[in-house]
Design an enzyme around this catalytic site. Sequence first.
Site: not given
Length: 365
Positions: A119-120, A183-184, A181, A250, A221, A116
């Site tokens: 992107g929050f 994705n940011t 994450s 994560n 996390k 995935n």
Amino acid sequence: MYRMLFNLVFRRMDPEKAHHLAFFWIRLAAAVPGLRTLVAAVLAPRDPALRTRALGLDLPGPFGLAAGFDKNAVGIDGLAMLGFDYVEIGTVTAEPQPGNPAPRLFRLIEDRALINRMGFNNEGSAAVAARLAARRDRRTVVGVNIGKTKVVPEAEAVADYIASTERLARHADYFVVNVSSPNTPGLRNLQAVDQLRPLLSAVRRTLDQASPQRHVPLLVKIAPDLADADIDQVADLALELSLDGIIATNTTIGRDGLRTDPAKVAAAGAGGLSGAPLKARALEVLGRIHSRTGDRLTLVSVGGIETADDVWQRILAGATLVQGYSAFIYEGPFWCRRLHKGLAARLRASGHGTLGEAVGASTRG
């Protein structure tokens, strides 16, 4: 039956659309009082042997839903109806944001995994706080996972996290700072101890100010891709700051050892990999943190959880709580029931009187 439905319907759909459809039916069932009670009786029988005390909270069991499934706190009751012992919502950012362009969720069925790069995507902390405040049934333990708004510069990250904390503190049973994450852009840089220390200290102060009547447990996390030395530093920092726990781990940016056609993996592109391929590394990180912190922190293990054996192994390795997500997509609504039944059988066969007694048992001489 669910696997037949998955093969005939869900796997033919865009994964994100399938998620929204399945989540709609979960919420719809939970909205019907009689149906919700019936479904819960079938899917979420509570074995008293699994009762768990963690983070100052009493839970019906140790197994919860990881952040990412319910980003906006819209389906907590429905997810509890399916048997999750607690639900972690989010990741929530201070400001609403649409996330990354679609397609942004991909199945690797041969690996029982997901990629995935969402992107929050969420409605923002003000909207989520209002929804949590309006909840009538508060029996389900709810964790709130917060992250950085994408457009906020790294230098202003602390203020961004504080804004979310101020809005959400009163509504959280426990609080999670997500700095892991992939994705940011720039988010994982915040895992460096010199940046993480002021961030966690600020969130802790804000939690105490926003919710002075009770202690809101705070966890961080972390990513599985951290070097071992960096994991040690984060564990030491958690002890230094008197955090309540660590969630490990994560998703990973790694792609090693996958069975899926490499061309298909490459076509999915960048993003975090979750599911079965993460199992070994998540267990390794858990063991490393536990060996360094012992029982001074509550450890929450997530990554590659599929079976009752997986949950039991994480508990023996030092996890008080365990979370899952990706296998839920593949296993369906009876997943929690199977996990609870198997876990209770393993506990009774082990000779331990409670799950708490089993935490870290494999690390003791």
